[in-house]
Design a protein around this motif. Sequence first.
Motif, short mmCIF file in Angstrom:
data_model
loop_
_atom_site.label_atom_id
_atom_site.label_comp_id
_atom_site.label_asym_id
_atom_site.label_seq_id
_atom_site.Cartn_x
_atom_site.Cartn_y
_atom_site.Cartn_z
N VAL A 131 132.97 52.27 1.21
CA VAL A 131 133.84 53.41 0.96
C VAL A 131 134.52 53.20 -0.40
CG1 VAL A 131 135.73 54.78 1.86
CG2 VAL A 131 134.29 53.50 3.44
N LEU A 156 143.28 55.19 3.29
CA LEU A 156 143.49 54.32 4.44
C LEU A 156 143.88 52.94 3.94
CD1 LEU A 156 143.21 54.43 7.55
CD2 LEU A 156 140.86 53.68 7.29
N LYS A 158 144.20 49.06 4.76
CA LYS A 158 143.61 48.15 5.75
C LYS A 158 144.06 46.71 5.49
CE LYS A 158 139.34 50.58 6.91
NZ LYS A 158 137.86 50.53 6.90
N GLY A 165 140.20 48.21 13.92
CA GLY A 165 141.23 49.27 13.91
C GLY A 165 142.64 48.73 13.82
N MET A 168 145.67 49.19 10.41
CA MET A 168 145.24 50.30 9.55
C MET A 168 146.30 51.39 9.53
SD MET A 168 141.25 50.84 10.54
CE MET A 168 141.59 52.45 10.98
N GLU A 200 141.20 52.19 1.00
CA GLU A 200 139.92 52.90 0.95
C GLU A 200 140.19 54.40 1.07
OE1 GLU A 200 136.88 49.77 3.23
OE2 GLU A 200 137.54 51.60 4.24
N LYS A 201 139.30 55.18 0.52
CA LYS A 201 139.33 56.63 0.74
C LYS A 201 139.17 56.84 2.25
CE LYS A 201 138.71 61.10 -0.14
NZ LYS A 201 139.94 61.85 -0.38
N TYR A 202 140.00 57.68 2.88
CA TYR A 202 139.89 57.88 4.32
C TYR A 202 138.76 58.88 4.62
CZ TYR A 202 141.06 58.85 9.17
OH TYR A 202 141.01 58.98 10.54
N ILE A 203 137.77 58.44 5.34
CA ILE A 203 136.65 59.31 5.72
C ILE A 203 137.05 60.01 7.01
CG2 ILE A 203 134.19 59.42 6.28
CD1 ILE A 203 134.76 58.28 3.46
N HIS A 208 130.65 56.51 14.29
CA HIS A 208 130.73 55.04 14.25
C HIS A 208 129.36 54.53 14.68
CE1 HIS A 208 133.31 51.31 15.34
NE2 HIS A 208 132.05 50.97 15.32
N GLN A 232 135.07 56.87 21.59
CA GLN A 232 136.07 55.82 21.79
C GLN A 232 137.46 56.44 21.80
OE1 GLN A 232 136.65 53.21 18.16
NE2 GLN A 232 134.52 53.81 17.83
N HIS A 235 140.50 53.13 19.38
CA HIS A 235 139.67 51.97 18.98
C HIS A 235 139.07 51.23 20.16
CE1 HIS A 235 140.34 52.19 14.73
NE2 HIS A 235 141.59 52.44 14.98
N GLU A 275 128.81 46.97 11.13
CA GLU A 275 129.42 48.23 11.53
C GLU A 275 129.53 49.19 10.34
OE1 GLU A 275 133.71 49.12 13.09
OE2 GLU A 275 132.80 47.52 14.31
N ILE A 277 130.51 53.50 9.15
CA ILE A 277 130.95 54.84 9.53
C ILE A 277 130.05 55.82 8.78
CG2 ILE A 277 133.34 54.38 10.20
CD1 ILE A 277 134.23 55.16 7.42
N ILE A 287 131.69 49.00 7.04
CA ILE A 287 133.09 48.80 7.44
C ILE A 287 133.38 47.32 7.67
CG2 ILE A 287 134.71 49.17 9.36
CD1 ILE A 287 134.53 51.49 7.48
N THR A 438 134.43 60.14 16.09
CA THR A 438 135.39 59.20 16.68
C THR A 438 136.68 59.88 17.13
OG1 THR A 438 136.10 58.72 14.44
CG2 THR A 438 134.55 57.15 15.46
C1 MV4 Z 1 137.58 53.71 8.38
C2 MV4 Z 1 137.58 55.03 8.89
C3 MV4 Z 1 137.68 56.09 8.00
N1 MV4 Z 1 137.75 55.85 6.66
N2 MV4 Z 1 137.63 53.51 7.05
C4 MV4 Z 1 138.03 50.46 10.84
C5 MV4 Z 1 137.92 49.52 11.99
C6 MV4 Z 1 136.61 49.91 12.52
N3 MV4 Z 1 136.32 49.40 13.83
C7 MV4 Z 1 136.69 51.40 12.47
N4 MV4 Z 1 137.42 51.68 11.29
C8 MV4 Z 1 137.44 52.80 10.53
N5 MV4 Z 1 137.51 52.63 9.20
C9 MV4 Z 1 137.72 54.57 6.21
N6 MV4 Z 1 137.79 54.35 4.88
C10 MV4 Z 1 137.50 55.21 10.30
C11 MV4 Z 1 137.40 54.09 11.10
C12 MV4 Z 1 137.29 54.31 12.53
C13 MV4 Z 1 138.38 54.74 13.23
C14 MV4 Z 1 139.59 54.88 12.56
C15 MV4 Z 1 140.66 55.33 13.27
C16 MV4 Z 1 140.57 55.62 14.62
C17 MV4 Z 1 139.39 55.43 15.28
C18 MV4 Z 1 138.29 54.98 14.59
C19 MV4 Z 1 137.08 54.77 15.24
C20 MV4 Z 1 135.99 54.37 14.53
C21 MV4 Z 1 136.09 54.16 13.15
#
Ligand code: MV4
Length: 448
Positions: A131, A156, A158, A165, A168, A200-203, A208, A232, A235, A275, A277, A287, A438
Amino acid sequence: MYQRILVANRGEIALRIFRACRELGIETVAIYSEADRGSHYLELADEAFCVGPARPADSYLRIANVISAAEVGNVQAIHPGYGFLAENAHFNEVCRSCKIDFIGPSPEAMAKLGDKNVAREMAKKAKVPIVPGSDGLIESADEALRFAHEVGFPVLIKAVAGGGGKGMRVAANDLALKTALQQAQTEAEAAFGNGDVYLEKYIEQPRHVEVQVLADHHGNVIHLWERDCSVQRRHQKLIEESPSTSINQKTRDAMCEAAKRMIQQADYTNAATVEFIVDKEGKFYFIEVNARIQVEHPVTELVTGIDLIKQQILIASGEKLSIRQKDVKRQGCAIECRINAENPKKNFQPSPGKIDRLIVPGGYGVRFDSHAHSGYEVPPYYDSMIGKLIVHQPTRAEAIRTMQRALAELRVDGIHTTISLHQEILNHSAFVEGNIDTTFVERTLSIG
Ligand code: MV4
């Protein structure tokens, strides 16, 4: 090959490893806490040692006690399972110094991948898509603002020591970013003893998708296709499936090859999950790497026909992978529902206690991995998962039907479970159409 292995875990994953060892002709040593004393699954090990009181910190996480059990049990290796000490590089190091094989990666590979920013740098070197993010750690609010204006909000924050998760925080504008930065650093310091963060830029509303990889000590690395874990809640994965409905074959091939490059770059051996996204345009981004066997490993076992626990043991013992990449065929569709002792009607609060009656589903294409049984007392001290219901059929439509049937047959009387939640999800048109990300659970289901 090993004569004896200690399984440093409890419940369904301990039982899964006992079973694999039994079939390999390897004796097993179990550990248990006072709360797990007398549990039936312990009888499937050859020997069992109490490692302490109920609290994980006093038993399953007490490294000295686990190592003592390994010494007294005269084992050559330890399988950590998932959770507890599975990704504890210090424990991994202690095993090495006691000349006990750790069934997993080296301490060095584990430590490197445990630092999410180091993992990002490795992904860059391995030409694995990441990202858009800060180039390393964020040292000041001004630096964070500069980055955020470069890529655009939302961003985001981290924690490098976070993962899964944890640690964050999303920020949508300048003011929010300053506050979120302080909170994320404070939380990370408190939770992990390391307050370093990156951006990171929030996607938004990602899918997932993760790729299973096996790597031996002879330079062989193979992928075993992907699993979609988009269903999920906070998380906590609820449903996992393979193949993913989020990606096309071109993306699948690119993602699986990227996962192999990542594992090679990290000089990693044994089982790992890379892993990703996937954004709304279908682009995927790295990720993190999970340096352990995962709860959802049966999904991959069913679609590939490969026993991942046995492969872990064979790799750790120094054997070359007997499976070449071209041998890894995937057949059909597998779906897993995690059966948790929780009450969906009471905000998923844990529901420990006695299972008065457990009736397990069966029939063609049904697998139920669980240590529970009628009369089993679900302890309140550990993760609430009491079993995994997994189905495998030629098509996703058939797999959904089989899962609906199996969920309707499954009986867990005496405690609350997530069975009804899974039935609601499996019946939801968005799930049936494969149109889930997600945020699906929180956004669309009555449980929120
Ligand atoms: C992200 C994201 C969106 N944008 N990073 C980080 C921990 C991993 N298990 C999932 N993570 C994510 N990283 C960026 N730049 C979205 C997730 C993400 C997620 C984030 C918030 C709530 C639920 C989530 C479920 C899967 C992935």
